[in-house]
Scaffold this motif. Structure first.
Motif, PDB file in Angstrom:
ATOM      1  N   TRP A  77       0.855  -1.124   0.024  1.00 42.58           N
ATOM      2  CA  TRP A  77      -0.048   0.206  -0.047  1.00 42.58           C
ATOM      3  C   TRP A  77       0.973   1.233   0.140  1.00 42.58           C
ATOM      4  N   VAL A  78       1.802   1.353   0.773  1.00 48.05           N
ATOM      5  CA  VAL A  78       2.693   2.696   1.153  1.00 48.05           C
ATOM      6  C   VAL A  78       3.245   2.904  -0.317  1.00 48.05           C
ATOM      7  N   SER A  79       3.893   2.055  -1.086  1.00 47.96           N
ATOM      8  CA  SER A  79       4.548   2.431  -2.565  1.00 47.96           C
ATOM      9  C   SER A  79       3.313   2.681  -3.463  1.00 47.96           C
ATOM     10  N   PHE A  80       2.367   1.897  -3.375  1.00 51.18           N
ATOM     11  CA  PHE A  80       1.239   2.372  -4.308  1.00 51.18           C
ATOM     12  C   PHE A  80       0.695   3.821  -3.847  1.00 51.18           C
ATOM     13  N   TYR A  81       0.705   4.157  -2.858  1.00 55.30           N
ATOM     14  CA  TYR A  81      -0.037   5.334  -2.590  1.00 55.30           C
ATOM     15  C   TYR A  81       0.887   6.381  -2.857  1.00 55.30           C
ATOM     16  N   ASP A  82       2.054   6.141  -2.523  1.00 58.19           N
ATOM     17  CA  ASP A  82       3.059   7.425  -2.891  1.00 58.19           C
ATOM     18  C   ASP A  82       3.176   7.693  -4.315  1.00 58.19           C
ATOM     19  N   ALA A  83       3.126   6.696  -5.195  1.00 51.57           N
ATOM     20  CA  ALA A  83       3.154   6.789  -6.699  1.00 51.57           C
ATOM     21  C   ALA A  83       1.846   7.383  -7.053  1.00 51.57           C
ATOM     22  N   HIS A 113     -13.173  -3.871  -4.775  1.00 49.14           N
ATOM     23  CA  HIS A 113     -14.309  -4.329  -3.843  1.00 49.14           C
ATOM     24  C   HIS A 113     -14.517  -3.434  -2.693  1.00 49.14           C
ATOM     25  N   THR A 114     -13.642  -2.715  -2.342  1.00 44.01           N
ATOM     26  CA  THR A 114     -13.597  -1.673  -1.216  1.00 44.01           C
ATOM     27  C   THR A 114     -14.282  -0.288  -1.571  1.00 44.01           C
ATOM     28  N   ILE A 115     -14.285  -0.125  -2.824  1.00 47.81           N
ATOM     29  CA  ILE A 115     -14.963   1.072  -3.071  1.00 47.81           C
ATOM     30  C   ILE A 115     -16.057   0.740  -4.221  1.00 47.81           C
ATOM     31  N   GLU A 116     -16.331  -0.526  -3.966  1.00 46.94           N
ATOM     32  CA  GLU A 116     -17.466  -1.060  -5.006  1.00 46.94           C
ATOM     33  C   GLU A 116     -18.752  -0.210  -4.612  1.00 46.94           C
ATOM     34  N   GLY A 117     -19.487   0.277  -5.574  1.00 46.94           N
ATOM     35  CA  GLY A 117     -20.858   0.935  -5.054  1.00 46.94           C
ATOM     36  C   GLY A 117     -20.797   2.105  -5.115  1.00 46.94           C
ATOM     37  N   LEU A 118     -19.523   2.904  -5.099  1.00 51.58           N
ATOM     38  CA  LEU A 118     -19.486   4.369  -5.378  1.00 51.58           C
ATOM     39  C   LEU A 118     -19.654   4.774  -6.699  1.00 51.58           C
ATOM     40  N   SER A 119     -20.589   5.547  -6.951  1.00 49.63           N
ATOM     41  CA  SER A 119     -20.714   6.131  -8.291  1.00 49.63           C
ATOM     42  C   SER A 119     -19.641   6.945  -8.760  1.00 49.63           C
ATOM     43  N   LEU A 120     -19.252   7.263  -9.998  1.00 49.94           N
ATOM     44  CA  LEU A 120     -18.297   7.895 -10.303  1.00 49.94           C
ATOM     45  C   LEU A 120     -18.373   9.384 -10.507  1.00 49.94           C
ATOM     46  N   THR A 121     -18.252  10.118  -9.542  1.00 48.62           N
ATOM     47  CA  THR A 121     -18.692  11.550  -9.221  1.00 48.62           C
ATOM     48  C   THR A 121     -17.435  12.099  -8.655  1.00 48.62           C
ATOM     49  N   GLY A 122     -17.191  13.406  -8.778  1.00 46.11           N
ATOM     50  CA  GLY A 122     -16.125  14.100  -8.064  1.00 46.11           C
ATOM     51  C   GLY A 122     -16.213  14.057  -6.590  1.00 46.11           C
ATOM     52  N   ALA A 123     -17.472  14.339  -6.107  1.00 46.98           N
ATOM     53  CA  ALA A 123     -17.735  14.308  -4.687  1.00 46.98           C
ATOM     54  C   ALA A 123     -17.026  12.937  -3.988  1.00 46.98           C
ATOM     55  N   ASN A 124     -17.352  11.875  -4.841  1.00 45.80           N
ATOM     56  CA  ASN A 124     -17.005  10.504  -4.106  1.00 45.80           C
ATOM     57  C   ASN A 124     -15.606  10.032  -4.293  1.00 45.80           C
ATOM     58  N   GLN A 130     -10.766   7.719   1.139  1.00 48.92           N
ATOM     59  CA  GLN A 130     -10.684   7.553   2.547  1.00 48.92           C
ATOM     60  C   GLN A 130     -10.879   6.448   2.948  1.00 48.92           C
ATOM     61  N   LEU A 131     -11.684   5.607   2.320  1.00 45.02           N
ATOM     62  CA  LEU A 131     -11.991   4.224   2.597  1.00 45.02           C
ATOM     63  C   LEU A 131     -10.907   3.349   2.519  1.00 45.02           C
ATOM     64  N   LEU A 132     -10.012   3.784   1.385  1.00 51.54           N
ATOM     65  CA  LEU A 132      -8.713   2.965   1.449  1.00 51.54           C
ATOM     66  C   LEU A 132      -7.662   3.208   2.095  1.00 51.54           C
ATOM     67  N   ARG A 133      -7.755   4.304   2.809  1.00 49.69           N
ATOM     68  CA  ARG A 133      -6.483   4.967   3.571  1.00 49.69           C
ATOM     69  C   ARG A 133      -6.908   4.009   5.137  1.00 49.69           C
ATOM     70  N   ASP A 134      -8.215   3.927   5.416  1.00 52.03           N
ATOM     71  CA  ASP A 134      -8.648   3.367   6.581  1.00 52.03           C
ATOM     72  C   ASP A 134      -8.285   2.036   6.511  1.00 52.03           C
ATOM     73  N   ARG A 135      -8.462   1.425   5.563  1.00 55.88           N
ATOM     74  CA  ARG A 135      -8.606  -0.108   5.552  1.00 55.88           C
ATOM     75  C   ARG A 135      -6.889  -0.529   5.280  1.00 55.88           C
ATOM     76  N   TYR A 136      -6.200   0.113   4.466  1.00 59.92           N
ATOM     77  CA  TYR A 136      -4.889  -0.395   4.019  1.00 59.92           C
ATOM     78  C   TYR A 136      -3.658   0.642   4.744  1.00 59.92           C
ATOM     79  N   GLY A 137      -4.042   1.893   4.943  1.00 60.41           N
ATOM     80  CA  GLY A 137      -2.954   2.830   5.502  1.00 60.41           C
ATOM     81  C   GLY A 137      -2.695   3.219   6.625  1.00 60.41           C
ATOM     82  N   GLN A 138      -3.344   2.461   7.645  1.00 58.93           N
ATOM     83  CA  GLN A 138      -3.146   2.537   9.203  1.00 58.93           C
ATOM     84  C   GLN A 138      -1.746   1.905   9.557  1.00 58.93           C
ATOM     85  N   GLU A 139      -0.946   2.686  10.126  1.00 59.12           N
ATOM     86  CA  GLU A 139       0.778   2.080  10.449  1.00 59.12           C
ATOM     87  C   GLU A 139       0.461   1.175  11.047  1.00 59.12           C
TER      88      GLU A 139
END
Length: 298
Positions: A77-83, A113-124, A130-139
């Motif tokens: 996750w760290v290498s992916f998110y930095d890039a 699958h983590t972000i599945e269901g979110l429509s493709l909008t700028g607000a989402n 944030q969903l990805l950070r909470d699930r994979y980015g906690q130290e």
């Protein structure tokens, strides 16, 4: 023609006016004065385009940047998110909906699958990130994943390639923990017996022979493993060279081998000839014996 003559007269008049002004101001006399013909050539000649193009900075065509994908492996996750952050998230030329499109295109498997269901909008976009950070980015979750990976690292089976793979994986996990602020001194004593149990008996004997009866530390164990890998590699290289030397005979040996083949061939032919004419020789000897002694022992 009259207009051109008038233009030239005016140009020379201005030139003489400038010369008189320079004579009254000696400081300006050191500057070069361009004639009307020179000025017209400089404005319309090829030198103008040359000076313009020479001032342009040189650019190098760089290869296309390929962003990594993320499948849900927390260790990547760290290498992916930095890039992603440097190429997409911090890019002010992109709108949030465009960033969301890039993000969805780089996610696979569990992460998708983590972000599945979110429509493709700028607000989402911010919500999905944030969903990805909470699930994979906690130290603390990443540190726990690294420690479990070190516990479950695959044992080497004794050959050079597997031992090399074991060492590279070990170094990768240790570097990952160090990037999160976890130094070897905080977990090294617990990791040493785990690594020793994964090594084969022969490998443990080899590294213990040089280390002696001294308590192991993680840095010492890593150095010993690397030294053992280099020793095995050097041994395999020597064996390969020895096999190559044994198969190639010196020139003198080849010469004597050839002479031996020739001698053996000649000897074989001689024996064959002797066997072929032996009955005839016996008959001749028998006849001579009868003529001389009256008997034939053959």
């Amino acid at each position: 023609m009259e207009e051109s003559d008038t233009y030239i007269q005016q140009a020379y008049a201005k030139k003489s006016h400038v010369c008189r002004y320079i004579e009254r101001h000696p400081v300006l006399s050191t500057l070069p004065i361009a004639s009307a013909d020179t000025v017209s050539q400089a404005s319309t000649g090829p030198s103008a385009s040359t000076s313009t193009t020479s001032s342009d900075p040189k650019t190098i065509a760089l290869p296309k940047l390929q962003l990594p994908t993320f499948s849900g492996d927390i260790l990547t996750w760290v290498s992916f998110y930095d890039a992603f952050r440097s190429a997409v998230h911090d890019n002010k030329c992109l709108q949030d909906i465009q960033k969301f499109q890039y993000l969805r295109g780089l996610l696979t498997d569990e992460a998708a699958h983590t972000i599945e269901g979110l429509s493709l909008t700028g607000a989402n976009y911010s919500h999905a990130l944030q969903l990805l950070r909470d699930r994979y980015g906690q130290e603390h979750k990443i540190i726990d994943a690294y420690m479990r990976a070190l516990w479950q690292i695959q044992k080497p089976n004794g050959d050079l390639s597997s031992l090399h793979r074991f060492y590279d994986t070990l170094e990768s996990y240790i570097r990952g923990l160090k990037s999160l602020g976890k130094e070897e001194s905080s977990y090294g004593e617990l990791l040493v017996p785990i690594i020793m149990d994964k090594l084969s008996v022969n490998t443990r004997k080899q590294i213990a022979r040089d280390h002696g009866d001294v308590p192991w530390t993680l840095p010492d164990l890593r150095k010993a493993l690397l030294k053992e890998i280099n020793a095995i590699q050097a041994g395999l290289t020597v064996d390969t060279d020895t096999m190559g030397e044994s198969t190639s005979q010196p020139a003198l040996t080849v010469y004597f081998s050839r002479q031996l083949e020739i001698y053996t061939s000649v000897q074989t032919k001689a024996v064959c000839i002797l066997q072929r004419y032996t009955p005839v020789w016996r008959m001749y000897c028998c006849r001579r014996s009868q003529e001389t002694n009256g008997n034939c022992e053959a």
